[in-house]
Design a protein around this motif. Sequence first.
Motif, PDB file in Angstrom:
ATOM      1  N   GLY A   1      -0.237  60.250 -40.509  1.00 52.26           N
ATOM      2  CA  GLY A   1       0.231  61.377 -41.103  1.00 52.26           C
ATOM      3  C   GLY A   1      -0.073  62.723 -40.591  1.00 52.26           C
ATOM      4  O   GLY A   1       0.434  63.599 -41.079  1.00 52.26           O
ATOM      5  N   LEU A   2      -1.217  62.715 -39.587  1.00 57.73           N
ATOM      6  CA  LEU A   2      -1.445  63.851 -38.975  1.00 57.73           C
ATOM      7  C   LEU A   2      -0.491  64.444 -37.816  1.00 57.73           C
ATOM      8  O   LEU A   2       0.340  63.595 -37.444  1.00 57.73           O
ATOM      9  CB  LEU A   2      -2.970  64.023 -38.360  1.00 57.73           C
ATOM     10  N   PRO A   3      -0.508  65.647 -37.357  1.00 60.44           N
ATOM     11  CA  PRO A   3       0.398  66.050 -36.341  1.00 60.44           C
ATOM     12  C   PRO A   3       0.055  65.140 -35.106  1.00 60.44           C
ATOM     13  O   PRO A   3      -0.934  64.649 -34.704  1.00 60.44           O
ATOM     14  CB  PRO A   3      -0.291  67.463 -35.916  1.00 60.44           C
ATOM     15  N   ILE A   4       1.143  64.779 -34.621  1.00 61.09           N
ATOM     16  CA  ILE A   4       1.215  63.898 -33.323  1.00 61.09           C
ATOM     17  C   ILE A   4       0.387  64.269 -31.987  1.00 61.09           C
ATOM     18  O   ILE A   4      -0.331  63.712 -31.410  1.00 61.09           O
ATOM     19  CB  ILE A   4       2.571  63.718 -32.890  1.00 61.09           C
ATOM     20  N   ALA A   5       0.068  65.746 -32.068  1.00 64.15           N
ATOM     21  CA  ALA A   5      -0.835  66.248 -31.071  1.00 64.15           C
ATOM     22  C   ALA A   5      -2.131  65.700 -31.272  1.00 64.15           C
ATOM     23  O   ALA A   5      -2.963  65.565 -30.289  1.00 64.15           O
ATOM     24  CB  ALA A   5      -0.676  67.770 -31.237  1.00 64.15           C
ATOM     25  N   GLU A   6      -2.468  65.535 -32.474  1.00 62.29           N
ATOM     26  CA  GLU A   6      -3.684  64.935 -32.538  1.00 62.29           C
ATOM     27  C   GLU A   6      -4.091  63.518 -31.980  1.00 62.29           C
ATOM     28  O   GLU A   6      -4.801  63.225 -31.755  1.00 62.29           O
ATOM     29  CB  GLU A   6      -4.426  65.130 -34.079  1.00 62.29           C
ATOM     30  N   ALA A   7      -2.919  62.782 -32.264  1.00 60.60           N
ATOM     31  CA  ALA A   7      -2.964  61.362 -31.911  1.00 60.60           C
ATOM     32  C   ALA A   7      -2.934  61.272 -30.406  1.00 60.60           C
ATOM     33  O   ALA A   7      -3.783  60.416 -29.655  1.00 60.60           O
ATOM     34  CB  ALA A   7      -1.760  60.536 -32.344  1.00 60.60           C
ATOM     35  N   ILE A   8      -1.989  62.157 -29.643  1.00 62.28           N
ATOM     36  CA  ILE A   8      -2.024  62.123 -28.336  1.00 62.28           C
ATOM     37  C   ILE A   8      -3.303  62.740 -27.590  1.00 62.28           C
ATOM     38  O   ILE A   8      -3.806  62.065 -26.559  1.00 62.28           O
ATOM     39  CB  ILE A   8      -0.893  63.185 -27.856  1.00 62.28           C
ATOM     40  N   THR A   9      -3.978  63.502 -28.259  1.00 62.85           N
ATOM     41  CA  THR A   9      -5.204  64.080 -27.809  1.00 62.85           C
ATOM     42  C   THR A   9      -6.424  63.043 -27.606  1.00 62.85           C
ATOM     43  O   THR A   9      -7.068  62.770 -26.844  1.00 62.85           O
ATOM     44  CB  THR A   9      -5.557  65.373 -28.516  1.00 62.85           C
ATOM     45  N   TRP A  10      -6.277  62.263 -28.857  1.00 58.39           N
ATOM     46  CA  TRP A  10      -7.190  61.054 -28.790  1.00 58.39           C
ATOM     47  C   TRP A  10      -6.878  59.963 -27.848  1.00 58.39           C
ATOM     48  O   TRP A  10      -7.898  59.446 -27.295  1.00 58.39           O
ATOM     49  CB  TRP A  10      -7.064  60.459 -30.168  1.00 58.39           C
ATOM     50  N   ILE A  11      -5.872  59.722 -27.772  1.00 64.20           N
ATOM     51  CA  ILE A  11      -5.181  58.769 -26.909  1.00 64.20           C
ATOM     52  C   ILE A  11      -5.626  59.180 -25.492  1.00 64.20           C
ATOM     53  O   ILE A  11      -6.121  58.198 -24.543  1.00 64.20           O
ATOM     54  CB  ILE A  11      -3.643  58.381 -27.107  1.00 64.20           C
ATOM     55  N   GLU A  12      -5.372  60.221 -25.021  1.00 68.16           N
ATOM     56  CA  GLU A  12      -5.525  60.716 -23.716  1.00 68.16           C
ATOM     57  C   GLU A  12      -7.019  61.043 -23.369  1.00 68.16           C
ATOM     58  O   GLU A  12      -7.301  61.232 -22.185  1.00 68.16           O
ATOM     59  CB  GLU A  12      -4.831  62.034 -23.341  1.00 68.16           C
ATOM     60  N   ALA A  13      -7.814  61.109 -24.346  1.00 73.56           N
ATOM     61  CA  ALA A  13      -9.293  61.235 -24.181  1.00 73.56           C
ATOM     62  C   ALA A  13      -9.988  59.964 -23.660  1.00 73.56           C
ATOM     63  O   ALA A  13     -11.064  60.109 -23.367  1.00 73.56           O
ATOM     64  CB  ALA A  13      -9.992  61.579 -25.381  1.00 73.56           C
ATOM     65  N   GLY A  14      -9.482  58.735 -23.867  1.00 67.90           N
ATOM     66  CA  GLY A  14      -9.550  57.445 -23.247  1.00 67.90           C
ATOM     67  C   GLY A  14      -9.427  57.423 -21.781  1.00 67.90           C
ATOM     68  O   GLY A  14      -8.294  57.554 -21.580  1.00 67.90           O
ATOM     69  N   PRO A  15     -10.311  57.190 -21.069  1.00 65.89           N
ATOM     70  CA  PRO A  15     -10.074  57.053 -19.357  1.00 65.89           C
ATOM     71  C   PRO A  15      -8.960  56.064 -19.251  1.00 65.89           C
ATOM     72  O   PRO A  15      -9.028  54.943 -19.755  1.00 65.89           O
ATOM     73  CB  PRO A  15     -11.576  56.485 -18.875  1.00 65.89           C
ATOM     74  N   PRO A  16      -7.819  56.151 -18.306  1.00 63.50           N
ATOM     75  CA  PRO A  16      -7.167  55.019 -18.107  1.00 63.50           C
ATOM     76  C   PRO A  16      -7.587  54.055 -17.441  1.00 63.50           C
ATOM     77  O   PRO A  16      -8.356  53.982 -16.570  1.00 63.50           O
ATOM     78  CB  PRO A  16      -6.042  56.147 -17.145  1.00 63.50           C
ATOM     79  N   ILE A  17      -7.099  52.629 -17.732  1.00 60.65           N
ATOM     80  CA  ILE A  17      -7.653  51.474 -17.165  1.00 60.65           C
ATOM     81  C   ILE A  17      -6.507  50.855 -16.323  1.00 60.65           C
ATOM     82  O   ILE A  17      -5.294  51.439 -16.621  1.00 60.65           O
ATOM     83  CB  ILE A  17      -7.748  50.507 -18.337  1.00 60.65           C
ATOM     84  N   ASP A  18      -6.610  50.089 -15.288  1.00 56.47           N
ATOM     85  CA  ASP A  18      -5.684  49.603 -14.331  1.00 56.47           C
ATOM     86  C   ASP A  18      -4.725  48.699 -15.247  1.00 56.47           C
ATOM     87  O   ASP A  18      -5.098  47.686 -15.705  1.00 56.47           O
ATOM     88  CB  ASP A  18      -6.417  49.118 -13.105  1.00 56.47           C
ATOM     89  N   ALA A  19      -3.467  48.960 -15.092  1.00 59.77           N
ATOM     90  CA  ALA A  19      -2.349  48.280 -15.935  1.00 59.77           C
ATOM     91  C   ALA A  19      -2.259  47.043 -15.109  1.00 59.77           C
ATOM     92  O   ALA A  19      -1.415  46.172 -15.566  1.00 59.77           O
ATOM     93  CB  ALA A  19      -1.049  49.160 -16.214  1.00 59.77           C
ATOM     94  N   ALA A  20      -2.497  47.028 -13.823  1.00 61.05           N
ATOM     95  CA  ALA A  20      -2.010  45.656 -13.167  1.00 61.05           C
ATOM     96  C   ALA A  20      -2.558  44.402 -13.727  1.00 61.05           C
ATOM     97  O   ALA A  20      -1.932  43.388 -13.526  1.00 61.05           O
ATOM     98  CB  ALA A  20      -2.702  45.797 -11.623  1.00 61.05           C
ATOM     99  N   GLN A  21      -3.668  44.513 -14.412  1.00 63.85           N
ATOM    100  CA  GLN A  21      -4.410  43.224 -15.010  1.00 63.85           C
ATOM    101  C   GLN A  21      -3.738  42.894 -16.326  1.00 63.85           C
ATOM    102  O   GLN A  21      -4.227  41.914 -16.783  1.00 63.85           O
ATOM    103  CB  GLN A  21      -5.736  43.395 -15.090  1.00 63.85           C
ATOM    104  N   TYR A  22      -2.641  43.755 -16.893  1.00 63.26           N
ATOM    105  CA  TYR A  22      -2.158  43.161 -18.074  1.00 63.26           C
ATOM    106  C   TYR A  22      -0.806  42.916 -17.810  1.00 63.26           C
ATOM    107  O   TYR A  22       0.150  42.879 -18.928  1.00 63.26           O
ATOM    108  CB  TYR A  22      -2.134  44.616 -18.984  1.00 63.26           C
ATOM    109  N   HIS A  23      -0.216  42.422 -16.580  1.00 64.90           N
ATOM    110  CA  HIS A  23       1.139  41.912 -16.789  1.00 64.90           C
ATOM    111  C   HIS A  23       1.127  40.247 -16.688  1.00 64.90           C
ATOM    112  O   HIS A  23       1.808  39.657 -16.223  1.00 64.90           O
ATOM    113  CB  HIS A  23       1.511  42.188 -15.161  1.00 64.90           C
TER     114      HIS A  23
END
Length: 229
Positions: free
Chosen positions: A60-82
């Motif tokens: 229910g919060l603004p989507i900007a808050e959700a995106i900020t929280w998601i992007e605060a997590g360092p990216p993980i290599d997607a190759a191991q999730y195929h």
Amino acid sequence: MRIAVLLAASLLVAGCSGSTGGQAKQTQLTPITPTRTGTSASAPRSAPSSTSSAPAPAGGLPIAEAITWIEAGPPIDAAQYHIALRGSVTTDLGDDIAFTTPDGTSCMTDAKHGSPGLACLVEFTNPPPRPQDVYGQWKGGWVDFDGGSVQVGSAHGDPGRFASGQGRALPTDTSLSFADYRCRTDANALVCVNYAKQSAVRLSADGADAYACAQQVTPPPGIGARYVC
């Protein structure tokens, strides 16, 4: 008595000064700086310790808050999730993605079979009840998120894309990017954003919650609940 006092004073002055060319030489005293207890003012300050990551934002919060929280997590290599895992059997998913969160939510894409969205199996505490006139096996924890809508609860005659099992564990405090999506999980909730549609969803045992412009609408036949922008 007065003579004795004067004599004592003369001896004290003689002991504290020397005579050079008839001039009295004063003894210079070096001031002593008091020592402080604790950290010295000249000592380097230690960096503040990092705090634990903030929990996933509420729905229910603004989507900007959700995106900020998601992007605060360092990216993980997607190759191991195929890949999908079922016991000792590993299935190559090609370009599709599969992952599992710490609380047991299992998600997978299925573009190779014409489904552009992300589907997740969530262990809801109170899943949507089975609607009337629904055929097939009712799965109240099946969530479809294609960016334009979020559908919760649906009937399936077979496991569908999850027949191959589930993906690897997605660690907390990391984020996974694939297609138009990016997802991050904490210990209790998964939050995914679809950048193309500027929509996001939060999944946890408490239920499915949407962000931004999403509103709950009357679901089509065979669906437990539906949110659209």
